[in-house]
Design a protein around this motif. Structure first.
Motif, PDB file in Angstrom:
ATOM      1  N   PHE A 219      -4.292   0.643  12.044  1.00  0.00           N
ATOM      2  CA  PHE A 219      -4.947  -0.005  11.023  1.00  0.00           C
ATOM      3  C   PHE A 219      -3.079  -0.841  10.993  1.00  0.00           C
ATOM      4  CE2 PHE A 219      -3.901   0.160   6.496  1.00  0.00           C
ATOM      5  CZ  PHE A 219      -4.491  -0.020   5.955  1.00  0.00           C
ATOM      6  N   ILE A 220      -2.418  -0.439  10.445  1.00  0.00           N
ATOM      7  CA  ILE A 220      -0.984  -0.654  10.538  1.00  0.00           C
ATOM      8  C   ILE A 220      -1.044  -2.729  11.588  1.00  0.00           C
ATOM      9  CG2 ILE A 220       1.493  -0.372  10.324  1.00  0.00           C
ATOM     10  CD1 ILE A 220       0.858   2.421   9.839  1.00  0.00           C
ATOM     11  N   ALA A 221      -1.020  -1.387  12.258  1.00  0.00           N
ATOM     12  CA  ALA A 221      -0.831  -2.976  13.259  1.00  0.00           C
ATOM     13  C   ALA A 221      -2.066  -4.072  13.177  1.00  0.00           C
ATOM     14  CB  ALA A 221      -0.792  -2.551  15.058  1.00  0.00           C
ATOM     15  N   LYS A 222      -3.204  -3.522  12.639  1.00  0.00           N
ATOM     16  CA  LYS A 222      -4.301  -5.383  12.463  1.00  0.00           C
ATOM     17  C   LYS A 222      -4.121  -5.668  11.590  1.00  0.00           C
ATOM     18  CE  LYS A 222      -8.449  -5.042  10.443  1.00  0.00           C
ATOM     19  NZ  LYS A 222     -10.522  -4.777  10.275  1.00  0.00           N
ATOM     20  N   HIS A 223      -3.088  -4.901   9.967  1.00  0.00           N
ATOM     21  CA  HIS A 223      -2.265  -5.531   9.280  1.00  0.00           C
ATOM     22  C   HIS A 223      -1.331  -6.199   9.366  1.00  0.00           C
ATOM     23  CE1 HIS A 223      -6.420  -4.872   6.914  1.00  0.00           C
ATOM     24  NE2 HIS A 223      -6.850  -3.822   7.882  1.00  0.00           N
ATOM     25  N   GLU A 224      -0.774  -5.898  10.037  1.00  0.00           N
ATOM     26  CA  GLU A 224       0.830  -6.076  10.467  1.00  0.00           C
ATOM     27  C   GLU A 224       1.142  -5.950   9.489  1.00  0.00           C
ATOM     28  OE1 GLU A 224       0.226 -10.440  10.701  1.00  0.00           O
ATOM     29  OE2 GLU A 224      -0.381 -10.448  12.582  1.00  0.00           O
ATOM     30  N   LEU A 225       1.675  -4.780   8.817  1.00  0.00           N
ATOM     31  CA  LEU A 225       1.765  -3.748   7.902  1.00  0.00           C
ATOM     32  C   LEU A 225       3.465  -3.562   7.973  1.00  0.00           C
ATOM     33  CD1 LEU A 225      -0.627  -1.727   6.197  1.00  0.00           C
ATOM     34  CD2 LEU A 225       0.757  -3.909   5.043  1.00  0.00           C
ATOM     35  N   VAL A 226       4.521  -3.562   7.149  1.00  0.00           N
ATOM     36  CA  VAL A 226       6.188  -3.048   7.441  1.00  0.00           C
ATOM     37  C   VAL A 226       5.706  -1.760   6.931  1.00  0.00           C
ATOM     38  CG1 VAL A 226       8.473  -3.626   7.960  1.00  0.00           C
ATOM     39  CG2 VAL A 226       6.535  -5.285   8.788  1.00  0.00           C
ATOM     40  N   GLU A 227       6.666  -0.822   7.914  1.00  0.00           N
ATOM     41  CA  GLU A 227       6.361   0.551   7.198  1.00  0.00           C
ATOM     42  C   GLU A 227       7.980   0.786   6.479  1.00  0.00           C
ATOM     43  OE1 GLU A 227       6.204   3.730   8.558  1.00  0.00           O
ATOM     44  OE2 GLU A 227       6.264   5.410   6.552  1.00  0.00           O
ATOM     45  N   LEU A 228       8.594   0.643   4.956  1.00  0.00           N
ATOM     46  CA  LEU A 228      10.020   0.503   4.831  1.00  0.00           C
ATOM     47  C   LEU A 228      11.092   1.982   5.043  1.00  0.00           C
ATOM     48  CD1 LEU A 228      10.127  -1.370   1.278  1.00  0.00           C
ATOM     49  CD2 LEU A 228      10.962  -2.387   3.821  1.00  0.00           C
ATOM     50  N   PRO A 229      12.273   1.886   5.317  1.00  0.00           N
ATOM     51  CA  PRO A 229      12.334   2.906   5.957  1.00  0.00           C
ATOM     52  C   PRO A 229      13.437   3.544   4.812  1.00  0.00           C
ATOM     53  CG  PRO A 229      14.814   1.745   6.267  1.00  0.00           C
ATOM     54  CD  PRO A 229      12.990   0.313   5.738  1.00  0.00           C
ATOM     55  N   LEU A 230      13.308   5.022   5.207  1.00  0.00           N
ATOM     56  CA  LEU A 230      13.713   5.976   3.981  1.00  0.00           C
ATOM     57  C   LEU A 230      15.000   6.523   3.590  1.00  0.00           C
ATOM     58  CD1 LEU A 230      10.945   8.865   4.099  1.00  0.00           C
ATOM     59  CD2 LEU A 230      10.859   6.890   2.571  1.00  0.00           C
TER      60      LEU A 230
ATOM     61  N   ILE B 149       0.575  -1.420   0.971  1.00  0.00           N
ATOM     62  CA  ILE B 149       0.291   0.015   0.156  1.00  0.00           C
ATOM     63  C   ILE B 149       0.963   1.263   0.107  1.00  0.00           C
ATOM     64  CG2 ILE B 149      -0.108  -0.392   2.403  1.00  0.00           C
ATOM     65  CD1 ILE B 149      -3.566   1.178   2.182  1.00  0.00           C
ATOM     66  N   ASP B 150       0.959   1.754  -1.398  1.00  0.00           N
ATOM     67  CA  ASP B 150       1.427   3.244  -1.222  1.00  0.00           C
ATOM     68  C   ASP B 150       0.415   4.628  -1.675  1.00  0.00           C
ATOM     69  OD1 ASP B 150       4.199   4.527  -2.262  1.00  0.00           O
ATOM     70  OD2 ASP B 150       2.736   4.201  -4.499  1.00  0.00           O
TER      71      ASP B 150
ATOM     72  N   ARG C  94       6.040  14.156   7.010  1.00  0.00           N
ATOM     73  CA  ARG C  94       6.741  12.509   6.063  1.00  0.00           C
ATOM     74  C   ARG C  94       4.918  12.611   6.085  1.00  0.00           C
ATOM     75  NH1 ARG C  94       9.538   7.752   8.031  1.00  0.00           N
ATOM     76  NH2 ARG C  94       9.410   6.231   6.788  1.00  0.00           N
ATOM     77  N   ILE C  95       4.049  12.584   5.283  1.00  0.00           N
ATOM     78  CA  ILE C  95       3.285  12.165   4.682  1.00  0.00           C
ATOM     79  C   ILE C  95       2.869  10.993   3.685  1.00  0.00           C
ATOM     80  CG2 ILE C  95       2.038  13.823   5.921  1.00  0.00           C
ATOM     81  CD1 ILE C  95       1.645  15.303   3.214  1.00  0.00           C
ATOM     82  N   ASP C  96       3.764  11.243   2.346  1.00  0.00           N
ATOM     83  CA  ASP C  96       3.795  10.048   1.830  1.00  0.00           C
ATOM     84  C   ASP C  96       4.821   8.811   2.362  1.00  0.00           C
ATOM     85  OD1 ASP C  96       3.083  11.799  -0.733  1.00  0.00           O
ATOM     86  OD2 ASP C  96       4.566  13.140   0.500  1.00  0.00           O
ATOM     87  N   ARG C  97       4.364   7.538   1.944  1.00  0.00           N
ATOM     88  CA  ARG C  97       4.579   6.321   2.486  1.00  0.00           C
ATOM     89  C   ARG C  97       4.165   4.983   2.194  1.00  0.00           C
ATOM     90  NH1 ARG C  97       4.091   8.791   8.161  1.00  0.00           N
ATOM     91  NH2 ARG C  97       5.346   7.351   8.542  1.00  0.00           N
ATOM     92  N   ILE C  98       5.321   4.535   2.404  1.00  0.00           N
ATOM     93  CA  ILE C  98       5.192   2.765   1.374  1.00  0.00           C
ATOM     94  C   ILE C  98       4.380   1.802   2.290  1.00  0.00           C
ATOM     95  CG2 ILE C  98       6.240   1.155  -0.014  1.00  0.00           C
ATOM     96  CD1 ILE C  98       6.730   2.923  -2.243  1.00  0.00           C
ATOM     97  N   PHE C  99       3.745   0.536   2.741  1.00  0.00           N
ATOM     98  CA  PHE C  99       4.189  -0.466   3.211  1.00  0.00           C
ATOM     99  C   PHE C  99       3.499  -1.443   2.498  1.00  0.00           C
ATOM    100  CE2 PHE C  99       1.504   3.503   5.238  1.00  0.00           C
ATOM    101  CZ  PHE C  99       2.674   3.248   6.763  1.00  0.00           C
ATOM    102  N   ILE C 100       4.225  -2.444   3.312  1.00  0.00           N
ATOM    103  CA  ILE C 100       4.724  -3.522   2.659  1.00  0.00           C
ATOM    104  C   ILE C 100       4.499  -4.646   3.607  1.00  0.00           C
ATOM    105  CG2 ILE C 100       6.184  -3.403   0.571  1.00  0.00           C
ATOM    106  CD1 ILE C 100       7.772  -4.723   2.773  1.00  0.00           C
ATOM    107  N   CYS C 101       4.012  -6.114   3.362  1.00  0.00           N
ATOM    108  CA  CYS C 101       3.362  -7.582   4.066  1.00  0.00           C
ATOM    109  C   CYS C 101       4.880  -7.668   4.634  1.00  0.00           C
ATOM    110  CB  CYS C 101       2.536  -7.748   3.424  1.00  0.00           C
ATOM    111  SG  CYS C 101       3.260  -9.530   2.310  1.00  0.00           S
TER     112      CYS C 101
END
Length: 294
Positions: free
Chosen positions: A167-178, A138-139, A193-200
């Motif tokens: 929301f991030i905790a519920k779906h176990e998402l990981v935010e990649l470091p910039l 999700i990006d 910092r409002i633009d982000r990328i999350f992955i499983c």
């Protein structure tokens, strides 16, 4: 999988179209997510603006007048579209990889700028996500920060910050470091910092890099599995600093300064980031004094 994401703030402008086209030629992504297109309708002719070739497919969420708009385009030599869903704030695309037939869900989002719409935004993402069980990326521009330290001048957590972390905790998402950047949006002295990328978790072999451009308010984000940089080196606390006069008192004051609400890990994270910032300022001042004494 190489993803390029950018809040272009108006895809129809010739100058901005040239900027993103230049970046596409340099990084050669297999998937592009363009946010805030400000276009109600996007066709093949419009798609040439980001610099994509003819063997690309795309889907989009039309803007509401001159506000919002999401475009997701992918290289058909790498991806086949299996399913998609267009929401008010998001665009879900299920893609099948040509190489091994594996499927992933990619979501481009443009979060609401009005607080009254925040609840509907998170509800939309929660409901639609449950439709598929594939790996998720999700990006986009969430128009919200996660921690107090991610916006200049911010001192307290908000309900939407807490909702985003839930929301991030519920779906176990990981935010990649910039890498190469701390903030993704700036206007004058204001930064956030409002633009982000999350992955499983299954995608942890991927890293993210950021290319900044001084001509725009948002910087583009590139997710590339071949990049090796995980950003700046980690901050290290030197035990010798505790011997400095009044250091323990300073640490206590810095720790107490941040008033944050939410889960304990979020609160502690905000406090640690603020203390790290103040320590770096203190170290810089100390080095300058030592140089003057010499």
């Amino acid at each position: 999988m190489k993803i390029l994401s950018w809040n272009i703030n108006g895809l129809g402008a010739l100058a901005k179209g040239a900027q993103i086209k230049d970046l596409v030629r340099k990084v050669i992504p297999t998937l592009i997510c363009v946010l805030e297109t400000k276009l109600e309708v996007i066709d093949r002719f419009t798609l040439k603006s980001p610099g994509v070739r003819g063997d690309w497919s795309f889907s989009y969420v039309g803007s509401n007048g001159a506000s919002g708009g999401i475009l997701v385009a992918w290289d058909e030599l790498c991806w086949i579209s299996v399913d998609e869903l267009i929401g008010n704030y998001s665009l879900f695309v299920v893609l099948q990889r040509v190489e091994d037939a594996s499927k992933v869900v990619f979501t481009g989002v443009y979060g609401p700028s009005l607080r009254v719409e925040n609840r509907r935004f998170w509800e939309e993402l929660n409901v639609v996500r449950d439709w598929w069980v594939f790996g998720w990326c999700i990006d986009g521009d969430f128009n919200e920060i996660r921690f107090v330290c991610e916006r200049s001048g911010c001192r307290r957590s908000t309900r939407n910050m807490i909702a985003s972390n839930d929301f991030i905790a519920k779906h176990e998402l990981v935010e990649l470091p910039l890498a190469r950047a701390r903030f993704t949006w700036n206007r004058g002295e204001s930064q956030s910092r409002i633009d982000r990328i999350f992955i499983c978790p299954g995608w942890l072999n991927l890293v993210t890099d950021v290319y900044q451009r001084s001509l725009i308010h948002h910087c583009p984000i590139l997710l590339d599995p071949r990049l090796e940089s995980w950003g700046p080196p980690p901050f290290r606390f030197e035990i010798a600093w505790l011997q400095a006069p009044s250091m323990k008192e300073r640490l206590g004051e810095w720790w107490s300064f941040v008033k944050s609400e939410g889960p304990l890990d979020v609160v502690i994270g905000c406090k640690l980031r603020f203390v790290k910032k103040k320590l770096r300022e203190w170290v810089k001042e100390k080095r300058a004094l030592d140089q003057n004494r010499k």
